[in-house]
Write an enzyme that holds these catalytic residues in place. Sequence first.
Site, mmCIF file in Angstrom:
data_model
loop_
_atom_site.group_PDB
_atom_site.id
_atom_site.type_symbol
_atom_site.label_atom_id
_atom_site.label_comp_id
_atom_site.label_asym_id
_atom_site.label_seq_id
_atom_site.Cartn_x
_atom_site.Cartn_y
_atom_site.Cartn_z
ATOM 1 N N SER A 81 -28.830 61.049 -12.676
ATOM 2 C CA SER A 81 -29.864 60.897 -13.688
ATOM 3 C C SER A 81 -29.382 59.911 -14.738
ATOM 4 O O SER A 81 -28.263 60.003 -15.231
ATOM 5 C CB SER A 81 -30.165 62.251 -14.343
ATOM 6 O OG SER A 81 -30.981 62.064 -15.482
ATOM 7 N N ALA A 126 -25.794 59.261 -18.703
ATOM 8 C CA ALA A 126 -26.111 59.507 -17.295
ATOM 9 C C ALA A 126 -25.361 60.754 -16.842
ATOM 10 O O ALA A 126 -24.492 61.262 -17.565
ATOM 11 C CB ALA A 126 -25.693 58.314 -16.443
ATOM 12 N N LYS A 127 -25.678 61.268 -15.689
ATOM 13 C CA LYS A 127 -24.909 62.373 -15.114
ATOM 14 C C LYS A 127 -25.199 62.447 -13.623
ATOM 15 O O LYS A 127 -26.292 62.089 -13.183
ATOM 16 C CB LYS A 127 -25.306 63.709 -15.765
ATOM 17 C CG LYS A 127 -24.237 64.757 -15.651
ATOM 18 C CD LYS A 127 -23.151 64.506 -16.683
ATOM 19 C CE LYS A 127 -22.063 65.522 -16.677
ATOM 20 N NZ LYS A 127 -21.170 65.339 -17.838
ATOM 21 N N GLY A 128 -24.221 62.922 -12.882
ATOM 22 C CA GLY A 128 -24.418 63.105 -11.445
ATOM 23 C C GLY A 128 -24.020 64.506 -11.050
ATOM 24 O O GLY A 128 -23.186 65.132 -11.711
#
Length: 461
Positions: A81, A126-128
């Site tokens: 994201s 962001a992040k995963g």
Amino acid sequence: MFKLKSIVIKIASEKNKTTIADRSNFDFFKASLDLYKNAARYLNIPDRIYLSLQRPERVLKVRMPVKMDSGDYLPFQGWRSQHCSWRGPLKGGIRFHPDTTRNEVIALSMLMTWKCALVDIPYGGAKGGVNLDLEALPEKYRQDKNWKNPFPYLMSKRELKNLTDNFTEKIFPIIGPKIDIPAPDVNTNSEIMGWIMNKYSSMVGYTEPSVVTGKPLGLGGSAGRDKATGQGCFITTKEAMKYLSKNRELKYGLDKATCAIQGFGNAGSVVAELLDKAGFKIVAVSDRSGAIYNARGLDIPKIADIKSKGLSVSDFKEAEKINPEELLFLPVTVLVPAALEGVITQNNAHKVQAKILAEAANGPTTPEANKILEEKGIFVIPDILANAGGVVVSYFEWVQGLEQFYWGLDQVEKELETKMRKAFNEVIATASKYNVSNRTAAFITAINRVMEAGVARGKAL
Ligand code: NAD
């Protein structure tokens, strides 16, 4: 050379999961959105910007069958994201966790936007996240009553490498040193970052160290990155103690202070080590295996040694075993949640007795719980401040990688301290200016910076 943590050993020791609180009803995305909306009320945000910031710019969902050592394939899924790129390239960790969801990843990416803005580094959030897609699990596993989800705690290093390579390949189109730069988070570490860098580099055809941060030193990592999150939490905790002493709300110094820490991983173990060295008595720590307590203070170096051998905090014998949730309610000076989100809720916040809550984890306190803590007069160092040390040194690592010129540990620590103290003081000043909680103040400060970037880009028109 760099020091690698053995994921396999660490993971094998953590398979006996205990619950820390009932997190099943916690909607992390809604909680993050509420925090944003609440703080935004204090700012004059143009409508278009206000709406833009409520959702991520882009969320990529990927699916990947991954080869296990048995030769079978298991169906994994993941998300990346990207919340808001107005202040610079996107930045955020990747977590490997069985409970990770799309909403959680989106919420964490939003928090990253605010965190980067709060400590004033030129990134967006962001992040995963990756998990095993249980709905797509082959029939033979579904029918096997003894089958256990191996992800990630029971997976071998080879399997984790296969998974990491697959995930990197799938998110390749949206990552890069000027686009989106991943880093470690829950159950990922410097070794995994090295694998991501390797896969990305082989896909572009040249070595690109700046595509990830939190890498091993030998691959262009930064001195001090491994400890930076814990160190940032330590710096802000010291500042909070100083602030409370100055205001006569705390009548003793570091040498008389006590602390309880939930989670003994990348973040929690370093906070423990630094507070212990500074003279704090760490009376309780926990990990997935359970929680331990000793009123005289725990031997933190010994516990760290046990953990480095792949065992758990519960294997440390010179302590009493306590209910993991009880750790949150001990009458300590500082409580450090350093595990997962949503552990301090409206159902248990009234039992928290700490004077300072230093949120090393992301989102450990629900908005309802936050109100209760505020009413109780607990001094909260909110997550986007308390755990920002990691992304600050990630930023230093990225800069060093782009310049191919590496700093010494002294310089990293000095710059980190400057950034963290500045952000802490800004939060205190904003809290006083608007007469709001530290958390709301941190959000106001951060959202204001993001808004200004949006306005300057013409996003309000
Ligand atoms: P980690 O995987 O290294 O450690 C997590 C720790 O929490 C482990 O000790 C694990 O056993 C423990 N834990 C997990 N479930 C638990 C449970 N039910 N009860 C008690 N303990 C439990 O992860 P980390 O990198 O230290 O991250 C911890 C938190 O800090 C996360 O919220 C993460 O998003 C946040 N954070 C980490 C970094 C970083 O640089 N590592 C940066 C910013 C924020």
